[in-house]
Design a protein around this motif. Structure first.
Motif, PDB file in Angstrom:
ATOM      1  N   UNK A  69     -83.691-102.697 105.048  1.00  0.00           N
ATOM      2  CA  UNK A  69     -82.618-101.951 104.396  1.00  0.00           C
ATOM      3  C   UNK A  69     -83.162-100.772 103.591  1.00  0.00           C
ATOM      4  N   UNK A  70     -82.442 -99.671 103.653  1.00  0.00           N
ATOM      5  CA  UNK A  70     -82.723 -98.498 102.829  1.00  0.00           C
ATOM      6  C   UNK A  70     -81.495 -98.256 101.957  1.00  0.00           C
ATOM      7  N   UNK A  71     -81.690 -98.216 100.636  1.00  0.00           N
ATOM      8  CA  UNK A  71     -80.604 -98.000  99.690  1.00  0.00           C
ATOM      9  C   UNK A  71     -80.839 -96.703  98.937  1.00  0.00           C
ATOM     10  N   UNK A  72     -79.768 -95.981  98.642  1.00  0.00           N
ATOM     11  CA  UNK A  72     -79.916 -94.742  97.885  1.00  0.00           C
ATOM     12  C   UNK A  72     -78.609 -93.993  97.780  1.00  0.00           C
ATOM     13  N   UNK A  73     -78.706 -92.754  97.362  1.00  0.00           N
ATOM     14  CA  UNK A  73     -77.536 -91.901  97.167  1.00  0.00           C
ATOM     15  C   UNK A  73     -77.327 -91.059  98.425  1.00  0.00           C
ATOM     16  N   UNK A  74     -76.132 -91.171  98.988  1.00  0.00           N
ATOM     17  CA  UNK A  74     -75.791 -90.412 100.193  1.00  0.00           C
ATOM     18  C   UNK A  74     -75.506 -88.964  99.813  1.00  0.00           C
ATOM     19  N   UNK A  75     -76.008 -88.061 100.599  1.00  0.00           N
ATOM     20  CA  UNK A  75     -75.769 -86.653 100.309  1.00  0.00           C
ATOM     21  C   UNK A  75     -75.624 -85.830 101.567  1.00  0.00           C
ATOM     22  N   UNK A  76     -74.799 -84.797 101.474  1.00  0.00           N
ATOM     23  CA  UNK A  76     -74.740 -83.790 102.532  1.00  0.00           C
ATOM     24  C   UNK A  76     -74.993 -82.449 101.857  1.00  0.00           C
ATOM     25  N   UNK A  77     -75.952 -81.713 102.398  1.00  0.00           N
ATOM     26  CA  UNK A  77     -76.452 -80.503 101.748  1.00  0.00           C
ATOM     27  C   UNK A  77     -76.521 -79.396 102.786  1.00  0.00           C
ATOM     28  N   UNK A  78     -75.806 -78.319 102.526  1.00  0.00           N
ATOM     29  CA  UNK A  78     -75.899 -77.193 103.457  1.00  0.00           C
ATOM     30  C   UNK A  78     -75.527 -75.892 102.752  1.00  0.00           C
ATOM     31  N   UNK A  79     -76.167 -74.827 103.203  1.00  0.00           N
ATOM     32  CA  UNK A  79     -75.832 -73.494 102.738  1.00  0.00           C
ATOM     33  C   UNK A  79     -75.878 -72.550 103.933  1.00  0.00           C
ATOM     34  N   UNK A  80     -75.894 -71.260 103.682  1.00  0.00           N
ATOM     35  CA  UNK A  80     -75.810 -70.318 104.798  1.00  0.00           C
ATOM     36  C   UNK A  80     -76.994 -70.391 105.739  1.00  0.00           C
ATOM     37  N   UNK A  81     -78.110 -70.934 105.267  1.00  0.00           N
ATOM     38  CA  UNK A  81     -79.252 -71.089 106.156  1.00  0.00           C
ATOM     39  C   UNK A  81     -78.971 -72.146 107.214  1.00  0.00           C
TER      40      UNK A  81
END
Length: 381
Positions: free
Chosen positions: A325-337
Motif C-alpha cells: 500500500x502507498x498512502x499520501x495526499x492525492x494531487x493533480x498539478x498542471x500549468x501551461x507547460x
C-alpha cells in the motif's frame, strides 16, 4: 544582616510570584463544539463545508486579474480554464469560517510550508490545501488536529490548478527556469502571524479520526470534469496492491531510473534525487499491474536519497517484487507547460516514511528504508 536578607528574599518572592503567569487552561487552547458555535454566532458568521466554500468564493478567473495586474503567463492558454487564479475574501463584515482536520506532517520535509485539511461530510471526504509561510507548521498544528479558520481578509485560489487558501503573491524571479512564463500574480503563502491569528484548535489532536479513502489509480485518472478534478485534489488516499516500477516520468513517457550519485544524477533510483536546485517535485512511478501513476517527492525531503523499494546500487530489477500500500495526499498539478489533461497530471505525495506511507512486502517480509550509502550517509531522522 540576616534580617535584610530575609526582607530581600521576601520581596523577591513576591515579585516573582506577581510575574508568574496564570496557567493556561485547556479550554483556552482547544475549543469545544459549544465554544465554536458560540464564536460563530457572536460574529454573525457562517461556517462553510470545504466544497461549499470553494463553490461560493473561488471563481474561474478570480478577482485579482486586470489589464495591469496579470497572473503569470502559464495561468491561461486562451480558453476559459484558468490554472492560476486568486479571489480575495472580504475583510469586513460577518465571519467566513471553514474547519477541517490536518492530514499532513512536515516532519519528513515533503510538505514544506504547507498543510492539507479534510472534512467529512455525509461520510465523504472533502479537502483543501493551505499555504503557510512558517517552518515546522506541524509543531503548532500537528497531524490529526482539527482547526477552524476565519478566512476574512485572506484569499482562495489555484496554483497549477490546485485549490488552496492563500494570499496574493507576485513572482518576478528572473533567474528561474522559464522565468518569463512565471512572472505575475499567483497564490502565495499566508504569513505566519496572520495564520495564527485566523486559526483556532478544536479539541485535541486525534490521528485516528482521519479518513483515508481507498482508491484505485483509474478512479482519479478517469475524471474528466474540471470541477470534480479540483475537489479530489488534496484528499488523503491509499492505493492498495501497488509497487514501484523503478521508473520516472520523462515528458509523457517512462524511463528506467539509473544507479548514479543522487547528488549529481537527476534520474537516480531513489525517491527524489537532485533537480540541481530547480526545485520541482521528482516523480517515481508505481503500478497496480495495469495502470500507472506518479509518487511525488521533494529533493529536500529527509528520505529523498533513500533507495526506492527493491532498488539498490545494482539497479531496479527487484522493484516489482515489493508490493503493498502507498498512502499520501492525492494531487493533480498542471500549468501551461502541460495544459492538456494527462494521466501524469496526477500524483500521490507521501508524507513521510516514518508514517508508514510506503507499506510494501516481499514474500511476507516488510520493506525497510535503505540509505544510498555508497554516495554518502543520509538519515531519516
Amino acid at each position: 544582616m540576616k534580617k535584610t536578607i530575609y526582607i530581600l528574599a521576601t520581596v523577591l518572592a513576591l515579585v516573582l510570584s506577581a510575574c508568574t503567569p496564570d496557567p493556561i487552561s485547556e479550554n483556552a487552547v482547544f475549543l469545544t463544539e459549544e465554544a465554536v458555535a458560540q464564536m460563530i454566532a457572536d460574529d454573525g458568521g457562517t461556517l462553510y463545508t470545504l466544497n461549499d466554500f470553494l463553490d461560493t468564493y473561488m471563481t474561474e478567473k478570480g478577482n485579482f486579474w486586470s489589464d495591469t495586474s496579470l497572473y503569470r503567463t502559464r495561468a491561461n492558454n486562451g480558453d476559459n480554464t484558468w490554472l492560476f487564479s486568486v479571489d480575495t475574501l472580504p475583510t469586513n463584515g460577518p465571519g467566513i469560517y471553514i474547519r477541517g482536520r490536518i492530514t499532513t506532517d512536515d516532519y519528513g520535509g515533503n510538505f514544506y510550508k504547507s498543510l492539507c485539511i479534510q472534512q467529512i461530510v455525509g461520510g465523504e471526504q472533502q479537502a483543501l490545501r493551505i499555504s503557510v509561510d512558517g517552518s515546522s507548521v506541524n509543531g503548532m498544528y500537528p497531524m490529526g488536529q482539527e482547526i477552524i479558520i476565519r478566512v476574512n481578509g485572506l484569499a482562495v485560489g489555484r496554483y497549477a490548478d490546485q485549490p488552496q487558501l492563500c494570499i496574493p503573491a507576485y513572482n518576478n524571479n528572473y533567474t528561474a527556469s522559464n522565468a518569463a512564463q512565471k512572472v505575475g500574480w499567483a497564490p502565495g503563502r499566508i504569513p505566519w502571524p496572520r495564520f495564527q491569528a485566523a486559526v483556532k484548535r478544536i479539541g485535541k489532536p486525534d490521528v485516528s479520526l482521519l479518513q483515508v479513502d481507498t482508491v484505485s489509480i483509474s478512479d482519479f485518472q478517469l475524471i474528466s470534469d474540471e470541477a470534480t478534478m479540483r475537489k479530489w485534489d488534496g484528499k488523503l488516499v491509499c492505493l492498495k496492491n501497488v509497487y514501484y516500477t523503478g521508473q520516472y516520468e520523462n515528458n509523457g513517457s517512462l524511463s528506467d531510473c539509473t544507479t548514479g550519485d543522487p547528488e549529481k544524477d537527476t534520474n537516480a533510483d531513489v525517491f527524489a534525487p537532485t533537480t540541481q536546485n530547480i526545485g520541482y517535485p521528482q516523480s517515481r512511478i508505481i503500478s497496480d499491474g495495469i495502470n500507472v501513476t506518479s509518487v511525488s517527492c521533494s529533493e529536500y525531503a529527509k528520505f529523498a536519497y533513500f533507495y526506492l523499494p527493491g532498488a539498490d546500487q545494482n539497479g531496479i530489477f527487484d522493484c516489482p517484487n515489493w508490493k503493498g500500500n502507498i498512502t499520501g495526499i492525492l494531487g493533480q498539478y498542471r500549468d501551461n507547460a502541460r495544459y492538456a489533461h494527462d494521466k501524469y497530471d496526477w500524483s500521490i505525495t507521501i508524507r513521510g516514511l516514518h508514517l508508514m506511507d510506503v507499506d510494501l512486502y516481499k514474500d511476507g517480509e516488510p520493506w525497510y528504508p535503505d540509505n544510498c550509502i555508497e554516495f554518502g550517509t543520509f538519515y531519516l531522522d
